[in-house]
Design a protein around this motif. Structure first.
Motif, PDB file in Angstrom:
ATOM      1  N   UNK A  84     -20.435  26.200  68.866  1.00 47.11           N
ATOM      2  CA  UNK A  84     -20.266  27.840  67.872  1.00 47.11           C
ATOM      3  C   UNK A  84     -20.753  28.097  66.885  1.00 47.11           C
ATOM      4  N   UNK A  85     -22.340  27.746  66.272  1.00 44.08           N
ATOM      5  CA  UNK A  85     -22.506  28.609  65.021  1.00 44.08           C
ATOM      6  C   UNK A  85     -21.949  28.983  63.665  1.00 44.08           C
ATOM      7  N   UNK A  86     -20.715  27.879  63.812  1.00 43.12           N
ATOM      8  CA  UNK A  86     -20.018  27.015  62.444  1.00 43.12           C
ATOM      9  C   UNK A  86     -21.046  26.183  61.471  1.00 43.12           C
ATOM     10  N   UNK A  87     -21.173  26.286  60.269  1.00 44.61           N
ATOM     11  CA  UNK A  87     -21.720  25.872  59.115  1.00 44.61           C
ATOM     12  C   UNK A  87     -21.115  24.994  59.719  1.00 44.61           C
ATOM     13  N   UNK A  88     -21.031  23.066  58.985  1.00 43.89           N
ATOM     14  CA  UNK A  88     -20.112  22.051  58.874  1.00 43.89           C
ATOM     15  C   UNK A  88     -21.350  21.098  57.848  1.00 43.89           C
ATOM     16  N   UNK A  89     -21.891  21.394  57.315  1.00 43.57           N
ATOM     17  CA  UNK A  89     -22.190  20.612  56.465  1.00 43.57           C
ATOM     18  C   UNK A  89     -23.693  21.567  56.032  1.00 43.57           C
ATOM     19  N   UNK A  90     -23.363  20.615  53.868  1.00 41.86           N
ATOM     20  CA  UNK A  90     -24.789  21.226  53.190  1.00 41.86           C
ATOM     21  C   UNK A  90     -25.346  19.776  52.110  1.00 41.86           C
ATOM     22  N   UNK A  91     -26.572  19.713  52.773  1.00 41.30           N
ATOM     23  CA  UNK A  91     -26.820  18.599  51.607  1.00 41.30           C
ATOM     24  C   UNK A  91     -27.784  19.025  50.631  1.00 41.30           C
ATOM     25  N   UNK A  92     -26.765  19.073  48.913  1.00 34.38           N
ATOM     26  CA  UNK A  92     -27.861  20.436  48.325  1.00 34.38           C
ATOM     27  C   UNK A  92     -28.579  18.906  47.225  1.00 34.38           C
ATOM     28  N   UNK A  93     -28.343  18.121  46.759  1.00 40.33           N
ATOM     29  CA  UNK A  93     -28.178  17.060  46.151  1.00 40.33           C
ATOM     30  C   UNK A  93     -29.918  16.066  46.291  1.00 40.33           C
ATOM     31  N   UNK A  94     -30.623  16.327  47.311  1.00 43.98           N
ATOM     32  CA  UNK A  94     -31.554  15.165  47.965  1.00 43.98           C
ATOM     33  C   UNK A  94     -32.807  15.253  47.391  1.00 43.98           C
ATOM     34  N   UNK A  95     -32.593  17.074  47.476  1.00 43.78           N
ATOM     35  CA  UNK A  95     -34.272  17.485  47.565  1.00 43.78           C
ATOM     36  C   UNK A  95     -33.724  18.612  46.225  1.00 43.78           C
ATOM     37  N   UNK A  96     -35.365  18.725  44.893  1.00 43.32           N
ATOM     38  CA  UNK A  96     -34.812  19.912  44.152  1.00 43.32           C
ATOM     39  C   UNK A  96     -35.866  20.985  44.164  1.00 43.32           C
ATOM     40  N   UNK A  97     -36.254  20.879  45.523  1.00 42.36           N
ATOM     41  CA  UNK A  97     -37.565  21.788  45.339  1.00 42.36           C
ATOM     42  C   UNK A  97     -37.733  22.184  46.979  1.00 42.36           C
ATOM     43  N   UNK A  98     -38.146  23.193  47.843  1.00 46.24           N
ATOM     44  CA  UNK A  98     -37.606  23.363  49.155  1.00 46.24           C
ATOM     45  C   UNK A  98     -38.208  22.478  50.432  1.00 46.24           C
ATOM     46  N   UNK A  99     -37.877  22.066  51.069  1.00 44.84           N
ATOM     47  CA  UNK A  99     -37.515  21.703  51.843  1.00 44.84           C
ATOM     48  C   UNK A  99     -38.076  22.574  53.241  1.00 44.84           C
ATOM     49  N   UNK A 100     -40.072  21.408  53.253  1.00 45.92           N
ATOM     50  CA  UNK A 100     -40.905  22.216  54.647  1.00 45.92           C
ATOM     51  C   UNK A 100     -40.442  21.807  54.768  1.00 45.92           C
ATOM     52  N   UNK A 101     -39.778  20.323  55.044  1.00 52.20           N
ATOM     53  CA  UNK A 101     -39.629  19.729  57.172  1.00 52.20           C
ATOM     54  C   UNK A 101     -38.633  18.682  57.263  1.00 52.20           C
ATOM     55  N   UNK A 102     -38.108  19.216  59.022  1.00 57.51           N
ATOM     56  CA  UNK A 102     -36.864  18.668  58.783  1.00 57.51           C
ATOM     57  C   UNK A 102     -36.209  17.936  60.045  1.00 57.51           C
ATOM     58  N   UNK A 103     -36.481  17.023  60.796  1.00 62.89           N
ATOM     59  CA  UNK A 103     -36.535  16.237  62.030  1.00 62.89           C
ATOM     60  C   UNK A 103     -35.709  15.608  62.303  1.00 62.89           C
ATOM     61  N   UNK A 104     -34.707  14.870  63.505  1.00 61.50           N
ATOM     62  CA  UNK A 104     -34.041  14.003  64.553  1.00 61.50           C
ATOM     63  C   UNK A 104     -34.822  13.544  64.994  1.00 61.50           C
TER      64      UNK A 104
END
Length: 390
Positions: A156-176
């Motif tokens: 449905x293209x709806x945002x379901x979560x936001x993690x904003x405390x784990x990193x303090x600079x740009x997140x360059x990679x995400x992988x399941x």
């Protein structure tokens, strides 16, 4: 206009810096100039059935070609800033290509008609550096957006979560994690790799399982091992490390990886690393290093015991005149056309060229050296994203 000169390019032979006794001869067969001008090739990714490959360019467009013949199919154009990551969908919708950009969007393209069919906007002034599909139902889309990790339900293209405390600079990679689809790995300029469990309501407090401190800005990560329980990590200062992500244990660290690679051949010094390549069949890992002049080598990595980076088992020389940005090995293709054509893989560089490398004993083409260990095995013989903006 598209330049697609597919003639064999004759280059001066240069094989003096490679040991021919343990290598198989490969050569540069085809090259494609993706554009006229000073455009870069950023990334090359294959469609699941290998009937097409997508190529992201510094023009903010993504072009599609045949990985077997080099034929140009068309382009997907719509991003207004750098395309940071591209990936084809899996078997359920193989014609869909996804892309993310510094324009703050993640887009889906129907590669049959080269048209955008979906778009998610991460928000004003956002940049999206990486994305991955996974979760328990495979409908969860995760993306590294500046220092945040955002999640959407793709259905449905709806945002379901936001993690904003784990990193303090740009997140360059995400992988399941392959085989562990509810586990998400993130890596950042802040030097941290985080592992999350994405089942249930995702939040920083309850779903962060472990943290690996690499200690310097992370450029690229990938998985290896029989059950993909290990990961390799390349940093923006060209160091390489191997970790067990389940217990955050460091298994090998190569702080002087460039020097080790440079000392193992007689070519120019290794100036940068492009990527790593893992063969699950052979349980072997190579780090792919390059020179500013466009030569690249596949250096075997022994990550057990004291660890070592060995002499290159493949050297691809004479194809590029600029820094190589992407390598697409076709050694994982299971007995398809590429094997019949003898294709080893494709490379793309800052010279705007795509080069196709293949086995050929003909004296008319430029020689490069390839180890037999890197060549795709037939089924009968099987044992069982340095990319700017940084």
């Amino acid at each position: 206009m598209e330049a697609t000169d597919m003639d064999v390019e004759e280059q001066p032979q240069n094989s003096s810096n490679v040991n021919s006794n343990s290598s198989k001869l490969f050569g540069l067969k085809n090259s494609i100039q993706t554009n006229f001008g000073d455009d870069y090739v950023f990334q090359i990714v294959p469609k699941e059935d290998w009937t097409a490959m997508a190529v992201s360019l510094s023009t903010n467009a993504v072009k599609l070609y045949s990985p077997v013949t080099g034929q140009y199919y068309g382009e997907c154009r719509g991003h207004s800033a750098t395309v940071n990551h591209i990936s084809f969908s899996g078997a359920a919708s193989p014609h869909l290509l996804h892309s993310c950009s510094s324009d703050g969007t993640i887009r889906a393209w129907d590669t049959r008609i080269f048209q955008q069919v979906a778009c998610i906007n991460a928000g004003d002034s956002q940049e999206v550096f990486s994305f991955s599909f996974g979760g328990s139902t495979d409908n969860l889309l995760a993306a590294g957006c500046k220092s945040q990790i955002l999640f959407w339900d793709w259905r449905n293209k709806k945002q379901v979560a936001c993690l904003e405390e784990s990193h303090v600079e740009d997140v360059t990679q995400v992988h399941f994690v392959p085989g562990h689809q509810s586990k998400l790995l993130s890596a950042s300029v802040d030097g941290l790799i985080c592992i999350f469990d994405t089942d249930g309501d995702i939040n920083d407090d309850d779903h962060l399982e472990s943290v690996i401190n690499v200690g310097t800005s992370i450029g690229k990560v990938g998985f290896l091992g029989e059950r993909y329980q290990k990961l390799w990590c390349l940093t923006h200062i060209e160091t390489l490390s191997i970790w067990d992500w389940r217990d955050a244990k460091n298994e090998a660290s190569f702080q002087d990886a460039r020097s080790l690679a440079s000392d193992s051949w007689t070519s120019d010094q290794v100036d940068y690393f492009v990527d790593c390549h893992y063969s699950k069949e052979d349980e072997r890992l190579w780090v792919i290093g390059g020179t500013n002049a466009g030569t690249i080598g596949y250096f075997p990595v022994n990550y057990s015991g004291t660890g070592a980076i060995g002499s290159p088992e493949a050297v691809l020389v004479g194809g590029h005149t600029g820094i190589v940005r992407s390598v697409l090995p076709m050694a994982s293709l299971q007995g398809g056309l590429a094997q019949n054509q003898g294709i080893f893989g494709w490379t793309g560089a800052e010279d705007g060229r795509l080069c196709c490398w293949l086995s050929d004993e003909s004296p008319q083409i430029n020689r490069s050296w390839i180890s037999s260990a890197l060549i795709m095995k037939s089924p009968s013989s099987r044992k069982k994203n340095r990319h700017n903006p940084y």
